[in-house]
Design a protein around this motif. Structure first.
Motif, PDB file in Angstrom:
ATOM      1  N   ARG A 117      -5.256 -43.873  64.760  1.00  0.00           N
ATOM      2  CA  ARG A 117      -5.347 -42.419  64.581  1.00  0.00           C
ATOM      3  C   ARG A 117      -6.785 -42.079  64.232  1.00  0.00           C
ATOM      4  NH1 ARG A 117      -1.655 -39.465  60.127  1.00  0.00           N
ATOM      5  NH2 ARG A 117      -2.650 -41.063  58.884  1.00  0.00           N
ATOM      6  N   GLY A 120      -6.948 -37.262  62.651  1.00  0.00           N
ATOM      7  CA  GLY A 120      -5.585 -36.757  62.509  1.00  0.00           C
ATOM      8  C   GLY A 120      -4.747 -36.810  63.766  1.00  0.00           C
ATOM      9  N   ILE A 121      -5.283 -37.343  64.859  1.00  0.00           N
ATOM     10  CA  ILE A 121      -4.573 -37.416  66.138  1.00  0.00           C
ATOM     11  C   ILE A 121      -4.164 -38.866  66.400  1.00  0.00           C
ATOM     12  CG2 ILE A 121      -4.709 -36.982  68.628  1.00  0.00           C
ATOM     13  CD1 ILE A 121      -5.194 -34.406  67.240  1.00  0.00           C
ATOM     14  N   TRP A 122      -2.872 -39.074  66.594  1.00  0.00           N
ATOM     15  CA  TRP A 122      -2.345 -40.405  66.906  1.00  0.00           C
ATOM     16  C   TRP A 122      -2.701 -40.792  68.331  1.00  0.00           C
ATOM     17  CZ3 TRP A 122      -0.563 -43.147  63.013  1.00  0.00           C
ATOM     18  CH2 TRP A 122       0.016 -42.513  61.920  1.00  0.00           C
ATOM     19  N   GLU A 123      -2.805 -42.091  68.587  1.00  0.00           N
ATOM     20  CA  GLU A 123      -2.922 -42.625  69.945  1.00  0.00           C
ATOM     21  C   GLU A 123      -1.562 -43.229  70.286  1.00  0.00           C
ATOM     22  OE1 GLU A 123      -3.565 -42.905  73.319  1.00  0.00           O
ATOM     23  OE2 GLU A 123      -5.444 -42.357  72.371  1.00  0.00           O
ATOM     24  N   PRO A 124      -0.622 -42.409  70.796  1.00  0.00           N
ATOM     25  CA  PRO A 124       0.761 -42.849  70.967  1.00  0.00           C
ATOM     26  C   PRO A 124       0.980 -43.814  72.122  1.00  0.00           C
ATOM     27  CG  PRO A 124       0.506 -40.624  71.781  1.00  0.00           C
ATOM     28  CD  PRO A 124      -0.799 -41.003  71.139  1.00  0.00           C
ATOM     29  N   ALA A 127       0.258 -48.128  71.122  1.00  0.00           N
ATOM     30  CA  ALA A 127       0.967 -48.197  69.850  1.00  0.00           C
ATOM     31  C   ALA A 127       2.185 -49.101  69.964  1.00  0.00           C
ATOM     32  CB  ALA A 127       1.421 -46.791  69.437  1.00  0.00           C
ATOM     33  N   GLN A 149       2.944 -36.528  69.280  1.00  0.00           N
ATOM     34  CA  GLN A 149       2.243 -36.301  68.014  1.00  0.00           C
ATOM     35  C   GLN A 149       3.199 -35.939  66.879  1.00  0.00           C
ATOM     36  OE1 GLN A 149      -1.012 -37.020  67.380  1.00  0.00           O
ATOM     37  NE2 GLN A 149      -1.089 -37.778  69.490  1.00  0.00           N
ATOM     38  N   SER A 153       4.295 -38.333  63.533  1.00  0.00           N
ATOM     39  CA  SER A 153       4.091 -37.834  62.171  1.00  0.00           C
ATOM     40  C   SER A 153       5.395 -37.778  61.395  1.00  0.00           C
ATOM     41  CB  SER A 153       3.439 -36.453  62.216  1.00  0.00           C
ATOM     42  OG  SER A 153       2.133 -36.574  62.742  1.00  0.00           O
ATOM     43  N   GLU A 159      -0.656 -46.151  60.271  1.00  0.00           N
ATOM     44  CA  GLU A 159      -1.929 -46.137  60.991  1.00  0.00           C
ATOM     45  C   GLU A 159      -2.500 -47.546  61.124  1.00  0.00           C
ATOM     46  OE1 GLU A 159      -6.426 -44.283  60.714  1.00  0.00           O
ATOM     47  OE2 GLU A 159      -4.858 -43.481  59.412  1.00  0.00           O
ATOM     48  N   ARG A 165     -13.482 -46.039  68.322  1.00  0.00           N
ATOM     49  CA  ARG A 165     -12.536 -45.592  69.355  1.00  0.00           C
ATOM     50  C   ARG A 165     -12.792 -46.261  70.705  1.00  0.00           C
ATOM     51  NH1 ARG A 165     -11.567 -39.392  68.001  1.00  0.00           N
ATOM     52  NH2 ARG A 165      -9.974 -39.651  69.581  1.00  0.00           N
TER      53      ARG A 165
END
Length: 180
Positions: A117, A120-124, A127, A149, A153, A159, A165
């Motif tokens: 993340r 505040g943005i997940w990398e779904p 994962a 997202q 959450s 995390e 990145r």
């Protein structure tokens, strides 16, 4: 554990080009992802496959349908988790390493989901998801959720801290297709 190669997108920002078939160091991105998944003991499978070009690049991979179809990556993830715990991988992430896959596979084994993340943005779609997250995903889909997202959450996901990145850089447009 499965490594789901998500290939169901339409690639509209890429002009319809199959992003997973773009080459990095002489190898299609999906071929590279499948190879490194196997190197770390994962079984690569297709998620959302609808094009023979991918089958030709990697013949013989098991194909898992979206469940339900037509709702984007959530449907793909639900179809993948119906077969057990898995790592979800977007087909347009050419810089994912075996070390990153090992960390996703092994760290925080009790987490329902483990994802990088940033801001505040997940990398779904880089994962790990425990099969137990499938129940929560089915409920979220039934409630009308269409984005990964809020799903991550709400789980809550854990995390996976990364120092940069770089490995998560994806190829969404022609301008993105270059070395890091």
């Amino acid at each position: 554990m499965l490594a789901g190669l998500f290939v169901g997108g339409r690639a509209t920002r890429m002009g319809g080009i199959h992003k997973g078939l773009l080459q990095i160091e002489g190898e299609a991105v999906v071929v590279r992802l499948a190879r490194i998944a196997r190197e770390v003991g994962l079984e690569p499978v297709w998620v959302g496959l609808r094009d023979d070009a991918y089958r030709t690049a990697l013949p013989g991979l098991r194909e898992l349908a979206d469940a339900p179809a037509g709702i984007g990556p959530l449907g793909g993830l639900a179809g993948l988790l119906a077969h057990g715990s898995a790592i979800a991988l977007a087909c347009d992430m050419p810089f994912v390493s075996s070390q990153l896959l090992l960390r996703l596979r092994d760290e925080q084994p009790d987490a329902l989901a483990l994802a990088p993340r940033f801001d505040g943005i997940w990398e779904p779609l880089c994962a790990r998801y425990d099969a137990r997250a499938g129940v929560a995903l089915e409920r979220a889909i039934a409630a009308g959720t269409r984005s990964l997202q809020p799903f991550l959450s709400a789980l809550p996901a854990h995390e996976l801290v990364l120092s940069s990145r770089d490995e998560l850089r994806d190829w969404d447009t022609p301008d993105d297709v270059s070395p890091p």
